[in-house]
Design a protein around this motif. Sequence first.
Motif, PDB file in Angstrom:
ATOM      1  N   GLY A  25      -5.297  24.377  43.466  1.00 26.62           N
ATOM      2  CA  GLY A  25      -4.945  25.303  42.848  1.00 26.62           C
ATOM      3  C   GLY A  25      -4.500  25.221  40.891  1.00 26.62           C
ATOM      4  O   GLY A  25      -4.692  23.920  40.964  1.00 26.62           O
ATOM      5  N   THR A  26      -4.682  26.893  40.295  1.00 25.42           N
ATOM      6  CA  THR A  26      -4.413  25.725  38.894  1.00 25.42           C
ATOM      7  C   THR A  26      -2.580  26.253  38.412  1.00 25.42           C
ATOM      8  O   THR A  26      -1.897  26.671  39.144  1.00 25.42           O
ATOM      9  CB  THR A  26      -5.310  26.795  38.256  1.00 25.42           C
ATOM     10  N   PHE A  27      -2.839  24.693  37.799  1.00 20.14           N
ATOM     11  CA  PHE A  27      -1.097  24.338  38.035  1.00 20.14           C
ATOM     12  C   PHE A  27      -0.842  24.674  36.259  1.00 20.14           C
ATOM     13  O   PHE A  27      -0.256  25.083  35.900  1.00 20.14           O
ATOM     14  CB  PHE A  27      -1.097  23.420  38.113  1.00 20.14           C
ATOM     15  N   SER A  28      -1.113  24.464  35.528  1.00 17.85           N
ATOM     16  CA  SER A  28      -0.962  24.175  34.250  1.00 17.85           C
ATOM     17  C   SER A  28      -1.102  25.419  33.411  1.00 17.85           C
ATOM     18  O   SER A  28       0.063  25.477  32.326  1.00 17.85           O
ATOM     19  CB  SER A  28      -1.920  23.517  33.812  1.00 17.85           C
ATOM     20  N   SER A  29      -2.049  26.922  34.113  1.00 16.28           N
ATOM     21  CA  SER A  29      -2.143  28.117  33.413  1.00 16.28           C
ATOM     22  C   SER A  29      -0.183  28.737  33.779  1.00 16.28           C
ATOM     23  O   SER A  29      -0.458  30.008  33.423  1.00 16.28           O
ATOM     24  CB  SER A  29      -2.956  28.406  32.976  1.00 16.28           C
ATOM     25  N   ARG A  30       0.361  28.096  34.639  1.00 11.68           N
ATOM     26  CA  ARG A  30       1.021  29.275  35.345  1.00 11.68           C
ATOM     27  C   ARG A  30       2.659  27.742  34.564  1.00 11.68           C
ATOM     28  O   ARG A  30       2.700  27.028  34.656  1.00 11.68           O
ATOM     29  CB  ARG A  30       1.186  28.928  36.937  1.00 11.68           C
ATOM     30  N   ALA A  31       3.904  29.562  34.784  1.00  8.64           N
ATOM     31  CA  ALA A  31       4.618  29.451  34.914  1.00  8.64           C
ATOM     32  C   ALA A  31       5.123  28.604  35.995  1.00  8.64           C
ATOM     33  O   ALA A  31       5.129  29.275  36.797  1.00  8.64           O
ATOM     34  CB  ALA A  31       6.061  30.243  34.462  1.00  8.64           C
ATOM     35  N   MET A  32       6.596  28.148  36.300  1.00 10.39           N
ATOM     36  CA  MET A  32       6.343  27.398  37.018  1.00 10.39           C
ATOM     37  C   MET A  32       8.564  27.559  37.210  1.00 10.39           C
ATOM     38  O   MET A  32       9.054  28.236  36.549  1.00 10.39           O
ATOM     39  CB  MET A  32       7.387  25.462  37.613  1.00 10.39           C
ATOM     40  N   GLY A  33       9.315  28.121  38.786  1.00 15.27           N
ATOM     41  CA  GLY A  33      10.285  28.302  38.709  1.00 15.27           C
ATOM     42  C   GLY A  33      11.139  27.329  40.358  1.00 15.27           C
ATOM     43  O   GLY A  33      10.547  27.102  41.122  1.00 15.27           O
ATOM     44  N   TRP A  34      12.686  26.921  39.967  1.00 11.27           N
ATOM     45  CA  TRP A  34      13.420  27.100  40.829  1.00 11.27           C
ATOM     46  C   TRP A  34      14.329  27.735  41.708  1.00 11.27           C
ATOM     47  O   TRP A  34      14.906  28.112  40.438  1.00 11.27           O
ATOM     48  CB  TRP A  34      14.009  25.229  40.214  1.00 11.27           C
ATOM     49  N   PHE A  35      14.187  28.037  42.190  1.00  7.49           N
ATOM     50  CA  PHE A  35      15.092  28.330  43.529  1.00  7.49           C
ATOM     51  C   PHE A  35      15.848  28.146  44.442  1.00  7.49           C
ATOM     52  O   PHE A  35      15.541  27.673  45.023  1.00  7.49           O
ATOM     53  CB  PHE A  35      14.774  30.252  44.308  1.00  7.49           C
ATOM     54  N   ARG A  36      17.156  28.443  44.584  1.00  5.51           N
ATOM     55  CA  ARG A  36      17.195  27.875  45.732  1.00  5.51           C
ATOM     56  C   ARG A  36      18.519  28.723  46.664  1.00  5.51           C
ATOM     57  O   ARG A  36      18.726  30.205  46.138  1.00  5.51           O
ATOM     58  CB  ARG A  36      19.020  27.225  45.697  1.00  5.51           C
ATOM     59  N   GLN A  37      18.531  28.822  48.077  1.00 13.81           N
ATOM     60  CA  GLN A  37      19.009  28.807  49.068  1.00 13.81           C
ATOM     61  C   GLN A  37      19.951  28.835  49.805  1.00 13.81           C
ATOM     62  O   GLN A  37      20.242  27.964  50.744  1.00 13.81           O
ATOM     63  CB  GLN A  37      17.792  30.094  50.242  1.00 13.81           C
ATOM     64  N   ALA A  38      21.248  29.407  49.837  1.00 13.94           N
ATOM     65  CA  ALA A  38      22.934  28.849  50.557  1.00 13.94           C
ATOM     66  C   ALA A  38      22.685  29.261  51.856  1.00 13.94           C
ATOM     67  O   ALA A  38      22.172  30.411  51.950  1.00 13.94           O
ATOM     68  CB  ALA A  38      23.483  28.677  49.608  1.00 13.94           C
ATOM     69  N   PRO A  39      23.701  28.034  52.886  1.00 15.08           N
ATOM     70  CA  PRO A  39      23.772  29.318  54.275  1.00 15.08           C
ATOM     71  C   PRO A  39      24.665  30.489  54.104  1.00 15.08           C
ATOM     72  O   PRO A  39      25.642  30.667  53.625  1.00 15.08           O
ATOM     73  CB  PRO A  39      24.008  28.321  54.881  1.00 15.08           C
ATOM     74  N   GLY A  40      23.785  31.361  54.313  1.00 14.99           N
ATOM     75  CA  GLY A  40      24.310  33.081  54.690  1.00 14.99           C
ATOM     76  C   GLY A  40      24.492  33.271  53.231  1.00 14.99           C
ATOM     77  O   GLY A  40      24.721  34.725  53.693  1.00 14.99           O
ATOM     78  N   LYS A  41      23.479  33.464  52.667  1.00 11.11           N
ATOM     79  CA  LYS A  41      23.099  33.529  51.323  1.00 11.11           C
ATOM     80  C   LYS A  41      21.895  34.325  51.066  1.00 11.11           C
ATOM     81  O   LYS A  41      20.806  33.547  51.656  1.00 11.11           O
ATOM     82  CB  LYS A  41      24.173  32.989  50.442  1.00 11.11           C
ATOM     83  N   GLU A  42      21.743  34.621  49.803  1.00  6.21           N
ATOM     84  CA  GLU A  42      19.849  35.493  49.658  1.00  6.21           C
ATOM     85  C   GLU A  42      19.629  34.407  48.572  1.00  6.21           C
ATOM     86  O   GLU A  42      20.400  32.962  48.062  1.00  6.21           O
ATOM     87  CB  GLU A  42      20.515  36.794  48.593  1.00  6.21           C
TER      88      GLU A  42
END
Length: 124
Positions: free
Chosen positions: A27-44
């Motif tokens: 799909g289209t990548f270059s026109s999109r913002a990208m993010g990193w998220f993380r989830q630790a055990p027991g957390k949102e």
Amino acid sequence: QLQLVESGGGLVQAGGSLRLSCAASGGTFSSRAMGWFRQAPGKEREFVAAITWSGAGTYYADSVKGRFTISRDNARNTVYLKMNSLKPEDTAVYYCAAGAEGFLHISQRAYDYWGQGTQVTVSS
């Protein structure tokens, strides 16, 4: 349908470094913002970093500011997260996500596509 595959996670001692990669396809990548998220055990799941479609703008969570760097290579359809000075509290599954538009957001609701995640474990 954009597909995202993360890599580069692993086990590292506190103070060490890792570089995560997220390769996009289908799909289209270059026109999109990208993010990193993380989830630790027991957390949102929480926001870590984001980058605009061009790479000119970035934003970080306070907890990682000055230690993590997000970047992208639109020619390779890849976004990176360089993590330095890692702490045990950085232990989590890290996810990359593709935004619905080119401007960065910290809200998960602004992201359309998600990878499966890569585990990062920081030992003390």
